[in-house]
Design an enzyme around this catalytic site. Structure first.
Site: not given
Length: 816
Positions: A326-328
């Site tokens: 997720e994201c990072a």
């Protein structure tokens, strides 16, 4: 609930301090945060000694908010809930859904307002009255005056406020929380976080009536709900070993919900943390990987330097180990982040932008995948300043959000920008756990990564001369070229005995006699300290400059270090892909570097508008190493700004016939040009170079230069290479290299091999994954390019060489 009329009033300071103060007073405290925030719960955890938790109706559904509050508060005597934004501010267009007021109403929690009174007096009373009367479903039971000033003004405010004033908190700069581009700095990234929280507790205890606050808490009615239980949300496994799920943590990966790990544990997984900044590999026996959010862009250099873990992660994803990012986590799996090589498990590049993406969407699953089934909907949030190119993979997106595809997905991978609270969608945890339990690809069982390659029989001739026959693998090991630190990797590491050298950009020919004579004569002066004045004068004559704007250096390397140490740069920018040493020098000096990438789709042409206006230092190569792209002088001049230093590295300009685009002869304020003599004159061991430019900047650089850093041989070489004879020889060599480069590019074009048209004595070739290693097995050393920010392992840099060597290279490339 600690809430406020608007953001910026001091909710986090007061709420965290209140948690710490109550704990210090002997109470068992649970900390909660309204909304999707990850950072505040980290401070809450420090204050309470328990996990910080989130309460968000959008992410988990209204029906789960109270059960999650009771779950987080299990065993505690008092729960403190920090609000989000203004008390009534929720998801736009929904009438305050997921606001602090909404959560207070769902959980029947009394509200204490924190108001910054540093610029108000009696108006505080009107403000509080309006907040209290706006929604009859919530109860504002008290006020804490924050950043209070004089006693007279506090008394005036207190008389105007109807709910009781429970505390008057003066300003204290010692407890300010530093900001980050997405909010506060996470507690795990601050070495003094524990002490800051301790001071917050002391500060609140000294200025807030804790007994009165506890009475307010006791006024909350009992809640008719059962605490949330992860074991009721997922199926418990049978007997047997618990498969390991590796969960990224440490300073770079701080964003994840506590309930996610609780669900995985309840589903039979053994959650094991690992730190991508320091751990050499994934945990032993890894059968699933969870990469949450954080700030990897802040630690991109350290993440990229940990090549062993990156390779382990890439192998795990390619081997089908179930992986959620997720994201990072998505950025970490990408090919590159701000030009730094990442895991390369997702075919995309990521970079920081000025634009903040902040949304609270509903996402739809486009098909059956690792976590979801076609048509299923989840709620989530996005909060980032990076951009991925492309935004989705060839296999289709992970989600459809607002009509557009986003992220990368396969039967074993789910990677996107969207953060999802799995307590609101426990089927995601159950499916991930099922996939992990059925995965046979334990990290410990996978084959070891490719180690040292096998060396070929040594070709006849010297490294730059005519080659002998290139053979296959032999019994002698070739040294492994895997970089320990990508920013410090150099072409010299690619070469070795028996290898045909197309990796190092040193001119493939003997030094001129006049240069050798000058070097030998310099030894006569070895008994005296070196005097750079003759070199300064010779450089000034060569470029028509005032000697005050000239500084001889121990190669370009010293110049990069001088520039890095020159000032406390606020926002230094390095244009990539290019020679990495300027970036390394800035980081070594303690600076955080902003990367501006020249994109492959644009032919690696530099767009000066991509440089942030706030940059006070810009470093760019011309022609750029390793792309060979020559930037027009007007493009570089457009970068000049008041208060900004523009540094142009012209290390290979003397190898370009006529030196078009050079700024070395222009006296432009705020511009410094670097030159190196090591490559064109085959003297890398002498370390000779210089800089020319704005006299004011050059004087500053001279002051930070170590005395006598430029040796007598380097001074002699510089004087010799500035002569009219040397200028003529340099132009002859440049034309010779130009002809050889044209021959190399024609051969690549005829073989259908991609490359970047170059003006330098090297060519960046898109040879494909694995070609670097296959060439080494055939006895040919080229420069790996995945250590250059913005490039991946499909690229190699090839030095221009005589025709017979070029033909050998082309034959090896064509053979596959």
């Amino acid at each position: 609930m600690v809430a406020a009329p608007m953001t910026g009033q001091g909710k986090t300071t007061v709420a965290t301090g209140l948690m710490a103060a109550l704990r210090d007073a002997g109470h068992v405290v649970s900390g909660h945060k309204v909304g999707p925030d990850y950072i505040d719960p980290g401070y809450h955890a420090l204050a309470t000694g328990r996990p910080g938790r989130n309460l968000d109706p959008h992410l988990v559904g209204e029906e789960r908010v109270t059960p999650l509050l009771l779950h987080g508060a299990r065993g505690a005597g008092v729960a403190v809930v920090e609000g989000v934004m203004g008390l009534h501010d929720g998801r736009i267009g929904t009438g305050g859904f997921a606001s602090s007021a909404h959560v207070a109403a769902l959980t029947r929690t009394p509200v204490v307002l924190v108001v910054d009174v540093s610029r108000m007096s009696r108006s505080v009373g009107a403000l509080v009255a309006g907040m209290a009367d706006y929604d009859p479903s919530i109860e504002v039971v008290g006020v804490i005056l924050n950043k209070a000033g004089s006693a007279r003004n506090v008394a005036e405010i207190t008389r105007s406020v109807a709910p009781p004033v429970l505390g008057v908190v003066p300003r204290d700069e010692r407890i300010a929380s530093p900001s980050r581009h997405l909010g506060l700095v996470p507690a795990s990234e601050r070495e003094d976080s524990a002490r800051v929280v301790e001071r917050l507790g002391e500060h609140v205890a000294n200025h807030v009536d804790l007994d009165a606050l506890l009475e307010v808490a006791r006024s909350a009615p009992a809640l008719d709900a059962r605490p949330w239980d992860p074991a009721e949300e997922v199926t418990a496994p049978g007997a047997g070993p618990r498969p390991v799920v590796a969960v990224a943590g440490g300073r770079a990966f701080t964003f994840r919900y506590t309930e996610t790990e609780e669900l995985l544990t309840a589903a039979g997984c053994e959650v094991v943390g690992f730190d991508p900044l320091g751990d050499a590999g994934l945990p032993a026996g890894t059968r699933g990987v969870y990469l949450g959010g954080g700030f990897p862009e802040v630690y991109a250099g350290e993440l990229a330097a940990n090549r062993g873990l990156l390779a382990d992660l890439r192998d795990a994803v390619r081997d089908g180990v179930p992986t959620v990012a997720e994201c990072a986590g998505l950025l970490y799996l990408a090919e590159s982040l701000d030009g730094r090589s990442m895991a390369g498990a997702v075919p995309a590049r990521a970079r920081m932008t000025e634009r903040l993406t902040l949304r609270y969407p509903e996402a739809v699953s486009p098909r059956d995948m690792l976590l979801t089934r076609a048509g299923e909907r989840v709620t989530g949030h996005e909060f980032h300043r990076t951009r991925i190119t492309p935004e989705t993979g060839a296999d289709g997106p992970a989600w459809e959000i607002e009509g557009a595809g986003e992220g990368f997905a396969s039967p074993t991978l789910h990677a996107s920008y969207l953060h999802v609270h799995w307590a609101g969608h426990p089927r995601l945890a159950a499916r991930f756990a099922d996939a992990v339990s059925g995965s046979g690809a334990l990290a410990a069982d996978r084959p070891a990564r490719e180690g040292a390659a096998r060396a070929p029989e040594a070709p006849s001739g010297d490294a730059h001369g005519a080659p002998g026959p290139v053979s296959g693998p032999a019994a002698t090991d070739i040294p492994d070229t895997s970089p320990v630190d990508p920013l410090r990797h150099h072409g010299d590491a690619e070469t070795g005995p028996g290898l045909l050298d197309l990796a190092v950009n040193v001119y493939a020919g003997p030094r001129p006699d006049w240069l050798d004579r000058a070097l030998r004569a310099s030894l006569d002066d070895a008994a005296a300290y070196p005097d750079p004045a003759p070199a300064r004068a010779a450089i000034a004559r060569r470029h028509g400059r005032d000697p005050a704007g000239v500084l001889p250096t121990a190669g370009a390397a010293e110049a990069f270090t001088l520039i890095a140490r020159l000032r406390p740069w606020r926002r230094p920018v390095v244009v990539h892909p290019q020679f990495t040493e300027p970036h390394a020098a800035l980081e070594q000096a303690g600076h955080t570097v902003t990367t501006v990438l020249c994109e492959e789709d644009d032919g690696f042409v530099f767009d000066p508008t991509a440089v942030p206006e706030g940059a006070d230092l810009v470093m760019v190569g011309n022609p750029t190493n390793p792309t060979g792209v020559l930037h027009p002088a007007e493009t570089l001049r457009a970068l000049r700004r008041p208060g900004r230093l523009l540094v142009v590295d012209e290390a290979f300009m003397d190898a370009v016939p006529g030196e078009p685009g050079s700024l070395a002869g222009e006296g432009l304020p705020g511009v410094v040009v670097l030159r190196s003599l090591t490559k064109h004159w085959s003297i890398p061991g002498i370390r000779a170079g210089y800089l020319v430019g704005d006299p004011a900047a050059v004087r500053e650089l001279a002051r930070v230069q170590t005395p006598w850093s430029v040796s007598a041989p380097a001074i002699a070489a510089t004087v010799a290479c500035m002569s009219a004879e040397a200028v003529a020889e340099a132009e002859r060599r440049a034309k010779e290299l130009d002809d050889r480069r044209i021959e190399l590019e024609a051969g690549l074009r005829g073989a259908g091999i991609g490359f970047v048209p170059s003006r330098a004595p090297f060519v960046l070739v898109k040879a494909g994954q694995g070609v670097h290693a296959r060439l080494r097995e055939r006895g040919i050393a080229v420069r790996r390019a995945d250590t250059f920010p913005g490039l991946d392992a499909a690229w190699v840099r090839v030095a221009v060489r005589p025709s017979e060597i070029t033909r050998t290279l082309l034959a090896a490339l064509s053979a596959g």
